[in-house]
Each structure stands twice: as structure tokens, then as C-alpha cells.
Enzyme design. Structure first.
Site, PDB file in Angstrom:
ATOM      1  N   ASP A 101       0.851  -1.190   0.000  1.00  0.00           N
ATOM      2  CA  ASP A 101       0.000   0.000   0.000  1.00  0.00           C
ATOM      3  C   ASP A 101       0.889   1.244   0.000  1.00  0.00           C
ATOM      4  OD1 ASP A 101      -2.554   1.480   0.523  1.00  0.00           O
ATOM      5  OD2 ASP A 101      -3.197  -0.498   1.217  1.00  0.00           O
ATOM      6  N   ASP A 203      -3.277   4.520  -2.246  1.00  0.00           N
ATOM      7  CA  ASP A 203      -4.373   5.032  -1.433  1.00  0.00           C
ATOM      8  C   ASP A 203      -4.807   6.433  -1.873  1.00  0.00           C
ATOM      9  OD1 ASP A 203      -5.919   4.491   1.072  1.00  0.00           O
ATOM     10  OD2 ASP A 203      -5.011   6.387   1.673  1.00  0.00           O
ATOM     11  N   GLU A 258      -6.392   3.394  -5.894  1.00  0.00           N
ATOM     12  CA  GLU A 258      -7.695   3.498  -5.268  1.00  0.00           C
ATOM     13  C   GLU A 258      -8.260   4.767  -5.886  1.00  0.00           C
ATOM     14  OE1 GLU A 258      -9.961   3.731  -0.979  1.00  0.00           O
ATOM     15  OE2 GLU A 258      -8.269   5.027  -1.378  1.00  0.00           O
ATOM     16  N   HIS A 331     -11.020  -3.973   2.824  1.00  0.00           N
ATOM     17  CA  HIS A 331     -11.008  -3.564   4.228  1.00  0.00           C
ATOM     18  C   HIS A 331     -11.877  -2.334   4.486  1.00  0.00           C
ATOM     19  CE1 HIS A 331      -8.359  -0.856   2.258  1.00  0.00           C
ATOM     20  NE2 HIS A 331      -8.281  -0.105   3.331  1.00  0.00           N
ATOM     21  N   ASP A 332     -12.366  -1.678   3.437  1.00  0.00           N
ATOM     22  CA  ASP A 332     -13.257  -0.525   3.592  1.00  0.00           C
ATOM     23  C   ASP A 332     -14.715  -0.894   3.335  1.00  0.00           C
ATOM     24  OD1 ASP A 332     -11.172   1.240   4.124  1.00  0.00           O
ATOM     25  OD2 ASP A 332     -10.930   1.788   2.017  1.00  0.00           O
TER      26      ASP A 332
HETATM   27  O1  ISL Z   1     -14.934   4.570   1.240  1.00  0.00           O
HETATM   28  C1  ISL Z   1     -14.973   5.790   1.035  1.00  0.00           C
HETATM   29  C2  ISL Z   1     -15.901   6.643   1.780  1.00  0.00           C
HETATM   30  O2  ISL Z   1     -16.419   5.984   2.871  1.00  0.00           O
HETATM   31  C3  ISL Z   1     -14.081   6.391   0.039  1.00  0.00           C
HETATM   32  O3  ISL Z   1     -14.754   7.370  -0.625  1.00  0.00           O
HETATM   33  C4  ISL Z   1     -12.810   6.938   0.645  1.00  0.00           C
HETATM   34  O4  ISL Z   1     -12.056   7.501  -0.337  1.00  0.00           O
HETATM   35  C5  ISL Z   1     -12.033   5.845   1.269  1.00  0.00           C
HETATM   36  O5  ISL Z   1     -12.516   5.674   2.568  1.00  0.00           O
HETATM   37  C6  ISL Z   1     -10.526   6.089   1.274  1.00  0.00           C
HETATM   38  O6  ISL Z   1      -9.938   4.900   1.698  1.00  0.00           O
HETATM   39  C7  ISL Z   1      -8.564   4.797   1.888  1.00  0.00           C
HETATM   40  O7  ISL Z   1      -7.999   5.895   2.567  1.00  0.00           O
HETATM   41  C8  ISL Z   1      -8.399   6.085   3.920  1.00  0.00           C
HETATM   42  C9  ISL Z   1      -8.368   4.788   4.747  1.00  0.00           C
HETATM   43  O8  ISL Z   1      -9.070   4.976   5.934  1.00  0.00           O
HETATM   44  C10 ISL Z   1      -8.952   3.623   3.994  1.00  0.00           C
HETATM   45  O9  ISL Z   1      -8.834   2.445   4.743  1.00  0.00           O
HETATM   46  C11 ISL Z   1      -8.250   3.543   2.685  1.00  0.00           C
HETATM   47  O10 ISL Z   1      -8.599   2.407   1.928  1.00  0.00           O
HETATM   48  C12 ISL Z   1      -7.455   7.093   4.500  1.00  0.00           C
HETATM   49  O11 ISL Z   1      -6.139   6.700   4.269  1.00  0.00           O
END
Ligand code: ISL
Ligand code: CA
Length: 555
Positions: A101, A203, A258, A331-332
Site C-alpha cells: 500500500d 491510497d 484506489e 477492508h473498507d
Molecule cells: O470509502 C470511502 C468513503 O467511505 C471512500 O470514498 C474513501 O475515499 C475511502 O474511505 C478512502 O480509503 C482509503 O484511505 C483512507 C483509509 O481509511 C482507507 O482504509 C483507505 O482504503 C485514509 O487513508
């Protein structure tokens, strides 16, 4: 470059490891690198080609490693650089590539750059971040994903100035306008590539360019997801081309953005090979279906026709140039079976297999999330106290502060919250699902007694063994990688049907996204059809599909 040009990362199946929740080797309740090392044979047995590993760098863990305080060291909880080297060579020995990442839209506020930057306005690191002096007045609004008030400007008394943080207050945004900062990032990327890693997942890379005069956000973005504005920075593509020139082009690696804020109209600007930027990107359009802001469920459930329309539109955008990705879980995201399938005991396994069939039969590199291969489902916390995720906690308290509907918030997040996808991997039926001998950092889904790797290893019909079969089918059948995609009966509310056609061969994929028997109108001759895979013992070679049935036919 034409999308049919063969290249390894188009043929790869990517398996994502969230290290905190994968496997704990020392009983502190937190997954770690040695934990992954001890499961390398398992990972190999899946048949996957590439592992994407979430951040393992030094971090105070305000956002589980997405707040990095040292880009060239390993988080103490995860292990040491020697553990990392052992992990990388263990993967390479097994023919598995490792994608790391890259989190360079922001750092941690505990990074020495930021500590120095906040000391004085004259500090040489000041311009590594975005600052606006308070005597100029408060800059025009920017929204923050993880601020308790949703405000991306944080006042810092020491220098009487505001700094920008699109994510938490402990994640200040890096200032890409500064060439010195960019050089530091490129050097850091070389450091990892020289160690032999095989790529980066970048990211929120779409957010890195900001207009340093911070003008008001144009009105056309009102009511839209914030990322559609954040992804429009004027110098974004200049930076990506520079990064490609300075770093990426020197290695045989893969890159995936991403891509929040990308659309099927803008995507080629990132992934058209002729532009020399990135290889692939992943978007959020399907992830938003059926959800309101703060991941609250809309009154009306998501519709299959809308899901199909999104995947079809993105496939069309990338039909002639560039390359795409396919995913449900990460993971999101919540667990795919709870979000897109059916996690009731009767349908959990069947619908997991159906979703797996989808992910591995579409055009685009599949990204498959740990635990989905055994059909792990959402834990569905009843209480806010059970959540660890900064996103859910902040939105909850913000909703409460505004006098909003917290009960509906809790109900919604049983389906949508990120922690659903972060509960520890369920290895076996022993204490803590075999994940840890200590107290896990996040609760384990109580269904681990029946849903776990050990049980599924012993069962030829398990979700796990179906995943292996489906990976093997994709690896043996180039039509599933390179074949042209065409949706059939697009408006059908229950069945997702499509063909993949390549060098005179036609495969037909039939997927019932509901628990009820359903019919699709194909207009195709099935009389000579041969079943390549099916999630039922006796598959339907017809226009009628049983509940959550998935079949791939060779026509
Ligand atoms: O999932 C989203 C909104 O809830 C997305 O629009 C958002 O861009 C995403 O959450 C970004 O994710 C990434 O960056 C974040 C981190 O918390 C996430 O885990 C990562 O995948 C900040 O670094
Ligand atoms: Ca540990």
C-alpha cells in the site's frame, strides 16, 4: 496498448491481506507478519498470483496504519524489517507477488516532517503540508472524512494557522506542490522496489493535487460525494506522469489506484497505457448503491439492474484501451456475502459461491478479500462501543450531536460498516477462531464455530474449495481474462447473465442474485452447452436458475 495485449497483471488474481486481522503469531491479539508467514502455504494453496498487503509501516494507528509516521520502517506491532524480508522471500519462493500500500496523500501527524512543520512558519518542512495562516481568515470549507465535525481545516495554535486534513486530524495532507516532498516520496518508492516488491496499491491517489489558493468548491459538486471534487486537482496527471517517469517505469511491477472520484468518463486519463500513468484503478460506484451519506441505508434496497449497469458501463469505458478491476470486498467494505449475497445460514455458502463466480469471470483483474474465500459474513454490532473504526465512530457521534437517527445509523452499519470486513479471519473452531491466543483487537464473528478454514478444508463442496476451483478455471481459460464482455437481458431484476467471447470461444455466465427461482431471456442455443463450473451439484442448463445459482457454460 490494446486491452487484449497479454501481460501478467491482467491475468493475475489478487488476494488482499489486512494484516491486523489475518493471523496473530504472538498472542497480543493483533495480526502480524510472522502470522502471515506461517500461512504462506495456505495462501499458495488458493492458487492466487498476487497479494495486496494493507499498510504495515510505522504508525500510531489512528486509522489502522493509514496514518504513517515512518514510511521505511515496519509497525512494531506487526514485526521487524527482518520479518518483512522473510515474508517477501517466502512469497517469491512460492511464486506469489507482493503489492504494498502506498499512502502518500497524507502522513501521520507524528511523522517527523509534520512535527517539524508545525514548529514554525519558517521551518524547512512547513511546505510539506497545506497551511493557511489564520490572519488571512479561515479558508473556504473542505470536508473531512474522519473529523469529528467533518471539517478538514484544523486550527493549530503554535503557529496560528490551519492545516488541511481530508481524513482525520492525525492525517495531515501532504503538499504535492512541493518538489522536495515529491522527491522524498519517489526515493521511498525506490527503496521498496529495490527490496523487490511487485507493485503498489495507491491510497486515495486521486486526491493528491490541490489548488493551493483553496478556492470555494464549485456549486456543481453540492450534494455529490466529496471525492468527485477532490479528484479534480489540476496537476494530478502531471504528478502521476512524473511518478511513472521517475519510479514506476524502472521496474516490472503493477500499479492500481484506489480511485475515489473517478468516473467511467475520466478513467482512461489514469489507465490508458499511452499516457504512462497507472495500470488499473478501482472505483466506488457500486459500493454507493443503496446508501446515503455516512453509509446509512436508503429506504429502497439496491437493484440488480443498477449494479449491472455500472459494471457494464465501466467495461465499455475500458473495452478498447486501459484495463479495469473487479471487487466487492476489501477492508473498507462490509463482507460481500452480507452486502451483495445472503448471509442467512441456508444461503450463505451458495450465495458466496455465486459472488465468487462473478468476481472471477468478469473482465478486469479480480481483487479478492481475505475471509471471503470461506464466506465470512458481517458481525453486525448492536452497540457503538463494539466498533473500533474511526469512520463509524465519528459519524455516529456527529449524528448524535446533530440529533439525528442513531438507531437507524446502527441498523445501517450492521450492513455497511468497515469493521464488518475487519473481524479476524476464522481459521478453526478453537478459541478465538485460531486467530490469536490473546484477546483479539476486534471481536470475532461468533459463527466461527461453523464458518472456518479447517472445516472447509475437509469439505470438497465448501466455499473455500469452490474458490480454488474458480481461480483454477480463470487461470486455465484465457477467455475469462481477455474475452469480450456482453450483458444479456440487462433489465432482468434477478439474474445477471453475460457472455465472454475470445478467439471463437463463447462462455456464458449465469448468476441468480436472489433466493427465488428465476428466468432469464437469453436467445441462445444451449443444446450443446457444457457446464464448466456450477455451485449446485446438478446445474440448470436452461433459462431457469435456482436460488443463488451460478453456472458457467461453454457454448
Ligand atoms: O470509502 C470511502 C468513503 O467511505 C471512500 O470514498 C474513501 O475515499 C475511502 O474511505 C478512502 O480509503 C482509503 O484511505 C483512507 C483509509 O481509511 C482507507 O482504509 C483507505 O482504503 C485514509 O487513508
Ligand atoms: Ca501479534
Amino acid at each position: 496498448m490494446n486491452p487484449t495485449n497479454k501481460i501478467w497483471w491482467k491475468e493475475a488474481v489478487v488476494y488482499q491481506i489486512y494484516p491486523r486481522s489475518f493471523n496473530d503469531s504472538n498472542g497480543d491479539g493483533i495480526g502480524d507478519l510472522q502470522g502471515i508467514i506461517s500461512k504462506l502455504d495456505y495462501i499458495k494453496s488458493l492458487g492466487i498470483d498476487v497479494v495486496w498487503l494493507n499498510p504495515i509501516y510505522t504508525s500510531p494507528n489512528d486509522d489502522n496504519g493509514y496514518d504513517i509516521s515512518d514510511y521505511q520502517n515496519i509497525m512494531a506491532e506487526f514485526g521487524t524489517m527482518a520479518d518483512f524480508d522473510a515474508l517477501l522471500s517466502g512469497m517469491h519462493e512460492r511464486g506469489i507477488k507482493l503489492v504494498m500500500d502506498l499512502v502518500v496523500n497524507h502522513s501521520s501527524d507524528e511523522h517527523f516532517w509534520f512535527k517539524a512543520a508545525r514548529e514554525s512558519r519558517e521551518n524547512p518542512y512547513r511546505d510539506y503540508y497545506h497551511w493557511v495562516n489564520a490572519e488571512q481568515g479561515k479558508p473556504s470549507p473542505r470536508w473531512s472524512f474522519f473529523d469529528p465535525d467533518g471539517d478538514a481545516w484544523k486550527y493549530d495554535a503554535a503557529t496560528n494557522a490551519y492545516y488541511l486534513h481530508y481524513f482525520s486530524q492525525k492525517q495531515p495532507d501532504l503538499n504535492w506542490e512541493n518538489p522536495k516532498l515529491r522527491r522524498e516520496i519517489y526515493d521511498m518508492m525506490h527503496f521498496w522496489f529495490k527490496k523487490g516488491i511487485d507493485g503498489f496499491r495507491m491510497d486515495v491517489i486521486t486526491f493528491i493535487s490541490k489548488d493551493p489558493t483553496y478556492p470555494p468548491i464549485p456549486e456543481k459538486y453540492t450534494g455529490k460525494h466529496w471525492e468527485y471534487f477532490y479528484a479534480t486537482g489540476e496537476r494530478l496527471h502531471e504528478y502521476l506522469q512524473e511518478m511513472n517517469r521517475e519510479v514506476l517505469s524502472h521496474y516490472d511491477i503493477m500499479t492500481v489506484a484506489e480511485g475515489p472520484g473517478t468516473t467511467s468518463e475520466t478513467i482512461l486519463d489514469f489507465v490508458d497505457a499511452d499516457r504512462k500513468e497507472l495500470n488499473m484503478s478501482y472505483h466506488f460506484e457500486h459500493a454507493y448503491l443503496g446508501q446515503l451519506p455516512r453509509k446509512v441505508l436508503a429506504a429502497e434496497k439496491w437493484k440488480l439492474a443498477d449494479l449491472k449497469a455500472i459494471f457494464t458501463r465501466w467495461d465499455t469505458a475500458l473495452a478498447e484501451r486501459g484495463w479495469g478491476t473487479i471487487y466487492f470486498g476489501n477492508h473498507d467494505q462490509p463482507r460481500m456475502v452480507s452486502r451483495w449475497g445472503n448471509d442467512s445460514p441456508h444461503w450463505r455458502a451458495l450465495s458466496s459461491k455465486m459472488l465468487t463466480t462473478f468476481l472471477l469471470s468478469m473482465r478486469g483483474t479480480p481483487y479478492y478479500y481475505q475471509g471471503d474465500e470461506i464466506g465470512m459474513s458481517n458481525i453486525k454490532f448492536d452497540k457503538i462501543e463494539d466498533y473500533q473504526d474511526i469512520e463509524t465512530l465519528n459519524w455516529y457521534y456527529l449524528t448524535q450531536k446533530e440529533g439525528g437517527d442513531v438507531a437507524h445509523f446502527i441498523e445501517s452499519h450492521k450492513i455497511t460498516a468497515r469493521d464488518n470486513g475487519r473481524t479476524p479471519v476464522q481459521w478453526n473452531a478453537t478459541q478465538n477462531a485460531g486467530f490469536s491466543t490473546g484477546k483479539p483487537w476486534l471481536k470475532i464473528n461468533p459463527n466461527y464455530k461453523t464458518v472456518n478454514v479447517a472445516v472447509q478444508e475437509r469439505d470438497a463442496d465448501s466455499v473455500l474449495n469452490y474458490f480454488r476451483k474458480m481461480v483454477a478455471l480463470r487461470k486455465s481459460e484465457p477467455t475469462l481474462v481477455y474475452g469480450k464482455y456482453a450483458v444479456i437481458d440487462a433489465e432482468n431484476p434477478s439474474i445477471y447473465a453475460y457472455t465472454r467471447v475470445w478467439e471463437g470461444k463463447t462462455l456464458l455466465v449465469l448468476l441468480n442474485f436472489t433466493s427465488k427461482k428465476a428466468k432469464v431471456t437469453l436467445g441462445l442455443d444451449l443444446s450443446k452447452a457444457q457446464v464448466l463450473i456450477s455451485n449446485y451439484a446438478k446445474s440448470s442448463v436452461s433459462e431457469y436458475l435456482k436460488g443463488y445459482e451460478a453456472t458457467i457454460l461453454l457454448l
